[in-house]
Design a protein around this motif. Structure first.
Motif, PDB file in Angstrom:
ATOM      1  N   SER A  51       0.834  -1.216   0.000  1.00 47.66           N
ATOM      2  CA  SER A  51       0.000   0.000   0.000  1.00 47.66           C
ATOM      3  C   SER A  51       0.863   1.258   0.000  1.00 47.66           C
ATOM      4  O   SER A  51       0.556   2.228  -0.701  1.00 47.66           O
ATOM      5  CB  SER A  51      -0.923   0.004   1.222  1.00 47.66           C
ATOM      6  OG  SER A  51      -1.816  -1.079   1.156  1.00 47.66           O
ATOM      7  N   ALA A  52       1.941   1.231   0.785  1.00 43.23           N
ATOM      8  CA  ALA A  52       2.831   2.397   0.831  1.00 43.23           C
ATOM      9  C   ALA A  52       3.491   2.635  -0.526  1.00 43.23           C
ATOM     10  O   ALA A  52       3.512   3.771  -1.022  1.00 43.23           O
ATOM     11  CB  ALA A  52       3.892   2.194   1.906  1.00 43.23           C
ATOM     12  N   PHE A  53       4.017   1.591  -1.132  1.00 50.63           N
ATOM     13  CA  PHE A  53       4.636   1.750  -2.452  1.00 50.63           C
ATOM     14  C   PHE A  53       3.619   2.181  -3.498  1.00 50.63           C
ATOM     15  O   PHE A  53       3.919   2.986  -4.378  1.00 50.63           O
ATOM     16  CB  PHE A  53       5.336   0.465  -2.889  1.00 50.63           C
ATOM     17  CG  PHE A  53       6.688   0.271  -2.268  1.00 50.63           C
ATOM     18  CD1 PHE A  53       7.637   1.284  -2.286  1.00 50.63           C
ATOM     19  CD2 PHE A  53       7.006  -0.924  -1.665  1.00 50.63           C
ATOM     20  CE1 PHE A  53       8.883   1.104  -1.719  1.00 50.63           C
ATOM     21  CE2 PHE A  53       8.251  -1.114  -1.088  1.00 50.63           C
ATOM     22  CZ  PHE A  53       9.189  -0.097  -1.107  1.00 50.63           C
ATOM     23  N   SER A  54       2.408   1.650  -3.398  1.00 49.67           N
ATOM     24  CA  SER A  54       1.364   2.039  -4.339  1.00 49.67           C
ATOM     25  C   SER A  54       1.048   3.533  -4.205  1.00 49.67           C
ATOM     26  O   SER A  54       0.893   4.235  -5.214  1.00 49.67           O
ATOM     27  CB  SER A  54       0.111   1.213  -4.089  1.00 49.67           C
ATOM     28  OG  SER A  54      -0.923   1.603  -4.949  1.00 49.67           O
ATOM     29  N   ALA A  55       0.964   4.012  -2.983  1.00 52.90           N
ATOM     30  CA  ALA A  55       0.697   5.439  -2.761  1.00 52.90           C
ATOM     31  C   ALA A  55       1.851   6.293  -3.278  1.00 52.90           C
ATOM     32  O   ALA A  55       1.628   7.339  -3.915  1.00 52.90           O
ATOM     33  CB  ALA A  55       0.468   5.693  -1.274  1.00 52.90           C
ATOM     34  N   ILE A  56       3.079   5.862  -3.041  1.00 51.43           N
ATOM     35  CA  ILE A  56       4.250   6.613  -3.504  1.00 51.43           C
ATOM     36  C   ILE A  56       4.276   6.670  -5.027  1.00 51.43           C
ATOM     37  O   ILE A  56       4.471   7.740  -5.619  1.00 51.43           O
ATOM     38  CB  ILE A  56       5.548   5.991  -2.951  1.00 51.43           C
ATOM     39  CG1 ILE A  56       5.630   6.200  -1.446  1.00 51.43           C
ATOM     40  CG2 ILE A  56       6.776   6.567  -3.648  1.00 51.43           C
ATOM     41  CD1 ILE A  56       6.723   5.413  -0.761  1.00 51.43           C
ATOM     42  N   VAL A  57       4.057   5.539  -5.678  1.00 50.49           N
ATOM     43  CA  VAL A  57       4.065   5.517  -7.141  1.00 50.49           C
ATOM     44  C   VAL A  57       2.908   6.357  -7.677  1.00 50.49           C
ATOM     45  O   VAL A  57       3.073   7.081  -8.671  1.00 50.49           O
ATOM     46  CB  VAL A  57       3.977   4.057  -7.661  1.00 50.49           C
ATOM     47  CG1 VAL A  57       3.709   4.012  -9.152  1.00 50.49           C
ATOM     48  CG2 VAL A  57       5.259   3.309  -7.339  1.00 50.49           C
ATOM     49  N   GLY A  58       1.764   6.287  -7.022  1.00 52.42           N
ATOM     50  CA  GLY A  58       0.628   7.108  -7.468  1.00 52.42           C
ATOM     51  C   GLY A  58       0.951   8.589  -7.387  1.00 52.42           C
ATOM     52  O   GLY A  58       0.616   9.352  -8.305  1.00 52.42           O
ATOM     53  N   GLN A  59       1.593   9.018  -6.320  1.00 56.48           N
ATOM     54  CA  GLN A  59       1.969  10.430  -6.171  1.00 56.48           C
ATOM     55  C   GLN A  59       3.023  10.828  -7.216  1.00 56.48           C
ATOM     56  O   GLN A  59       2.959  11.933  -7.766  1.00 56.48           O
ATOM     57  CB  GLN A  59       2.505  10.692  -4.752  1.00 56.48           C
ATOM     58  CG  GLN A  59       1.464  10.608  -3.673  1.00 56.48           C
ATOM     59  CD  GLN A  59       0.350  11.626  -3.854  1.00 56.48           C
ATOM     60  OE1 GLN A  59       0.576  12.772  -4.244  1.00 56.48           O
ATOM     61  NE2 GLN A  59      -0.882  11.186  -3.616  1.00 56.48           N
ATOM     62  N   LEU A  60       3.965   9.947  -7.472  1.00 58.64           N
ATOM     63  CA  LEU A  60       4.980  10.255  -8.490  1.00 58.64           C
ATOM     64  C   LEU A  60       4.371  10.361  -9.871  1.00 58.64           C
ATOM     65  O   LEU A  60       4.764  11.212 -10.666  1.00 58.64           O
ATOM     66  CB  LEU A  60       6.089   9.184  -8.473  1.00 58.64           C
ATOM     67  CG  LEU A  60       7.007   9.194  -7.250  1.00 58.64           C
ATOM     68  CD1 LEU A  60       7.934   7.979  -7.276  1.00 58.64           C
ATOM     69  CD2 LEU A  60       7.805  10.486  -7.201  1.00 58.64           C
ATOM     70  N   LEU A  61       3.390   9.505 -10.166  1.00 55.00           N
ATOM     71  CA  LEU A  61       2.732   9.583 -11.473  1.00 55.00           C
ATOM     72  C   LEU A  61       1.911  10.863 -11.603  1.00 55.00           C
ATOM     73  O   LEU A  61       1.821  11.439 -12.683  1.00 55.00           O
ATOM     74  CB  LEU A  61       1.860   8.358 -11.687  1.00 55.00           C
ATOM     75  CG  LEU A  61       2.614   7.046 -11.938  1.00 55.00           C
ATOM     76  CD1 LEU A  61       1.638   5.884 -11.998  1.00 55.00           C
ATOM     77  CD2 LEU A  61       3.418   7.136 -13.216  1.00 55.00           C
ATOM     78  N   LYS A  62       1.326  11.335 -10.515  1.00 56.41           N
ATOM     79  CA  LYS A  62       0.583  12.603 -10.557  1.00 56.41           C
ATOM     80  C   LYS A  62       1.534  13.770 -10.840  1.00 56.41           C
ATOM     81  O   LYS A  62       1.180  14.696 -11.556  1.00 56.41           O
ATOM     82  CB  LYS A  62      -0.143  12.844  -9.242  1.00 56.41           C
ATOM     83  CG  LYS A  62      -1.410  12.055  -9.069  1.00 56.41           C
ATOM     84  CD  LYS A  62      -2.109  12.418  -7.777  1.00 56.41           C
ATOM     85  CE  LYS A  62      -3.337  11.553  -7.569  1.00 56.41           C
ATOM     86  NZ  LYS A  62      -3.996  11.862  -6.287  1.00 56.41           N
ATOM     87  N   LEU A  63       2.733  13.696 -10.259  1.00 52.32           N
ATOM     88  CA  LEU A  63       3.714  14.772 -10.484  1.00 52.32           C
ATOM     89  C   LEU A  63       4.214  14.758 -11.929  1.00 52.32           C
ATOM     90  O   LEU A  63       4.558  15.816 -12.467  1.00 52.32           O
ATOM     91  CB  LEU A  63       4.905  14.601  -9.536  1.00 52.32           C
ATOM     92  CG  LEU A  63       4.663  14.890  -8.061  1.00 52.32           C
ATOM     93  CD1 LEU A  63       5.914  14.557  -7.238  1.00 52.32           C
ATOM     94  CD2 LEU A  63       4.291  16.356  -7.866  1.00 52.32           C
ATOM     95  N   ALA A  64       4.272  13.607 -12.542  1.00 51.01           N
ATOM     96  CA  ALA A  64       4.801  13.492 -13.893  1.00 51.01           C
ATOM     97  C   ALA A  64       3.822  14.012 -14.951  1.00 51.01           C
ATOM     98  O   ALA A  64       4.220  14.254 -16.087  1.00 51.01           O
ATOM     99  CB  ALA A  64       5.158  12.028 -14.191  1.00 51.01           C
ATOM    100  N   GLN A  65       2.559  14.192 -14.584  1.00 44.80           N
ATOM    101  CA  GLN A  65       1.573  14.621 -15.598  1.00 44.80           C
ATOM    102  C   GLN A  65       1.680  16.071 -15.889  1.00 44.80           C
ATOM    103  O   GLN A  65       1.944  16.985 -15.399  1.00 44.80           O
ATOM    104  CB  GLN A  65       0.162  14.304 -15.119  1.00 44.80           C
ATOM    105  CG  GLN A  65      -0.110  12.849 -15.162  1.00 44.80           C
ATOM    106  CD  GLN A  65      -1.535  12.521 -14.692  1.00 44.80           C
ATOM    107  OE1 GLN A  65      -2.258  13.393 -14.248  1.00 44.80           O
ATOM    108  NE2 GLN A  65      -1.894  11.271 -14.793  1.00 44.80           N
TER     109      GLN A  65
END
Length: 65
Positions: A51-65
């Motif tokens: 869950s923690a890694f999923s949240a981190i990757v989700g936040q990184l993908l939001k920043l990349a947009q």
């Protein structure tokens, strides 16, 4: 090394099987309970890490947009 005949092999297997000390019902039960507890703890741990890694990757993908 001398070859062992099938009959001698069976006799050796039977002799070794008689030496086996089987666990008692209590030992089997306690081992099963410990396996269940450790499996549950590890499942919760890996769920948290995932869950923690999923949240981190989700936040990184939001920043990349």
């Amino acid at each position: 090394m001398a070859k062992t005949t099938p009959l001698e092999f069976i006799r050796q297997v039977q002799a070794e099987t008689k030496k086996v000390v089987w666990p008692t019902w209590k030992e089997t039960w306690m081992t099963g309970v410990m396996v269940a507890i450790m499996t549950t703890i590890l499942a919760i741990f890996f769920f948290g890490v995932d869950s923690a890694f999923s949240a981190i990757v989700g936040q990184l993908l939001k920043l990349a947009q």
